[in-house]
Design an enzyme around this catalytic site. Structure first.
Site, PDB file in Angstrom:
ATOM      1  N   LYS A 267      51.587  29.826-116.357  1.00 25.52           N
ATOM      2  CA  LYS A 267      52.314  30.989-115.808  1.00 25.52           C
ATOM      3  C   LYS A 267      52.896  31.814-116.948  1.00 25.52           C
ATOM      4  O   LYS A 267      52.848  33.046-116.929  1.00 25.52           O
ATOM      5  CB  LYS A 267      53.404  30.521-114.827  1.00 25.52           C
ATOM      6  CG  LYS A 267      52.795  30.027-113.518  1.00 25.52           C
ATOM      7  CD  LYS A 267      53.758  29.283-112.612  1.00 25.52           C
ATOM      8  CE  LYS A 267      52.961  28.666-111.449  1.00 25.52           C
ATOM      9  NZ  LYS A 267      53.767  27.837-110.561  1.00 25.52           N
TER      10      LYS A 267
ATOM     11  N   GLN B 184      59.547  25.579-110.400  1.00 28.66           N
ATOM     12  CA  GLN B 184      58.308  24.807-110.290  1.00 28.66           C
ATOM     13  C   GLN B 184      58.537  23.569-109.417  1.00 28.66           C
ATOM     14  O   GLN B 184      59.448  22.788-109.662  1.00 28.66           O
ATOM     15  CB  GLN B 184      57.832  24.392-111.701  1.00 28.66           C
ATOM     16  CG  GLN B 184      56.498  23.673-111.712  1.00 28.66           C
ATOM     17  CD  GLN B 184      55.349  24.546-111.206  1.00 28.66           C
ATOM     18  OE1 GLN B 184      55.217  25.705-111.585  1.00 28.66           O
ATOM     19  NE2 GLN B 184      54.506  23.990-110.343  1.00 28.66           N
TER      20      GLN B 184
ATOM     21  N   ASP C 125      57.538  33.437-105.266  1.00 32.30           N
ATOM     22  CA  ASP C 125      56.628  32.418-104.726  1.00 32.30           C
ATOM     23  C   ASP C 125      56.424  32.590-103.219  1.00 32.30           C
ATOM     24  O   ASP C 125      55.497  32.020-102.643  1.00 32.30           O
ATOM     25  CB  ASP C 125      57.212  31.015-104.988  1.00 32.30           C
ATOM     26  CG  ASP C 125      56.488  30.289-106.110  1.00 32.30           C
ATOM     27  OD1 ASP C 125      55.347  30.670-106.418  1.00 32.30           O
ATOM     28  OD2 ASP C 125      57.066  29.345-106.669  1.00 32.30           O
TER      29      ASP C 125
END
Ligand code: NDP
Length: 278
Positions: free
Chosen positions: A52, A96, A119
């Site tokens: 990322k 994460q 997200d």
């Protein structure tokens, strides 16, 4: 003869589009920035976070990294999120997953301000998707819609079958296909006759989490097949939830693993960051 849906090329196209948009925003004096939070030392999570960050570098998005000890308390993590929520120079916040067991993932997801939830996991983002309002959409299913559209697959009116009903893939996938006017069926582990349902699909999206589960007996001739699964096979090679060699010859289009859905997830995360900044 089937066609491969090329996630590598399509994801690169999207990252290049994002890069141009970031340049334009920078020229107007606006920065695009993503805060990435990694808790603990899970090697797979570290690889995902690294990828990322690389994508941020490529697209010109600033990434601010927080690498926290495995034993950090939930309160400390929530207070960092709260601080980032209030910072004007941060457009997106990504935590994460998975988190260590002593931390309540739902509480952490809920703590992220919906306008920074790149997200797309916050209940408000999911709710907005389900009632057709604007909001961030989970990156993997959003990437699959891009793969279909950019491979000239019409969704409207098609029989779409999604195998899997997870919150991050199956459910948002079904909602997005519905938003594109597909006729959508969702299957799961309690579905009675899975083959009978999947065989109806013009577009079959498979997110089961079981290597090579879907063989040609599950697939209609000429269907478009999207394989979300990622596994290592007995030779340590990547494979999907679909038995590619068995299924591909009867499809019209299919995603490979690797090089199909996988690269799209990060590309869509970059796209979400830039949308947030806009
Ligand atoms: P989950 O384990 O959360 O969900 C799996 C789903 O499959 C569940 O809804 C389960 O049903 C259903 N299922 C399991 N067994 C069967 C069966 N025999 N018949 C029908 N349905 C079944 O997985 P995820 O959605 O998180 O991920 C799925 C796969 O996609 C994994 O391989 C994962 O690694 C991969 N993945 C890839 C991403 C990418 O970027 N390419 C991103 C995210 C995931 P039930 O609800 O009844 O238990």
């Amino acid at each position: 003869m089937y066609e491969l849906i090329d996630g590598k090329t399509i994801s690169m196209d999207i990252k290049n589009e994002v890069k141009e948009e970031v340049k334009m925003l920078n020229a107007q004096g606006k920065k695009v920035s993503l805060a990435v939070i990694l808790v603990g030392n899970d090697p797979a999570s570290a690889v995902y976070v690294g990828n990322k960050k690389k994508a941020c570098e490529y697209t010109g998005i600033e990434s601010v990294s927080y690498e926290l000890e495995e034993n950090i308390s939930q309160e400390e993590l929530l207070s960092l999120i709260d601080k980032l929520n209030k910072q004007d120079d941060i457009n997106g916040i990504l935590v994460q997953l998975p988190l260590p067991k002593h931390i309540d993932e739902d509480a952490v997801i809920k703590a992220i301000a919906p306008e920074k939830d790149v997200d797309g996991f916050h209940p408000q983002s999911v709710g907005a998707l389900s009632i057709g309002q604007k909001g961030y959409v989970s990156c993997t299913p959003a990437g699959i819609i891009e793969l279909l559209k950019r491979s000239n697959v019409d969704i409207e009116g098609k029989e779409c079958v999604v195998v899997g009903r997870s919150n991050i893939v199956g459910k948002p996938m079904a909602l997005l296909l519905l938003r594109e006017n597909g006729t959508v069926t969702v299957c799961h582990s309690r579905t009675k006759d899975l083959k009978e349902v999947t065989k109806r699909a013009d577009i079959l999206v498979v997110a089961i989490g079981k290597p090579k589960f879907i063989t040609k007996e599950y697939v209609k001739e000429g269907a478009v097949v999207i394989d979300v699964g990622i596994h290592r096979n007995e030779n340590n090679k990547l494979c999907g939830d679909v038995d590619f060699d068995d299924v591909a010859p009867i499809t019209s289009k299919i995603t490979p693993v690797p090089g199909g859905v996988g690269p799209m997830t990060i590309a869509m995360l970059m796209k979400n960051c830039v949308e947030g900044a806009k």
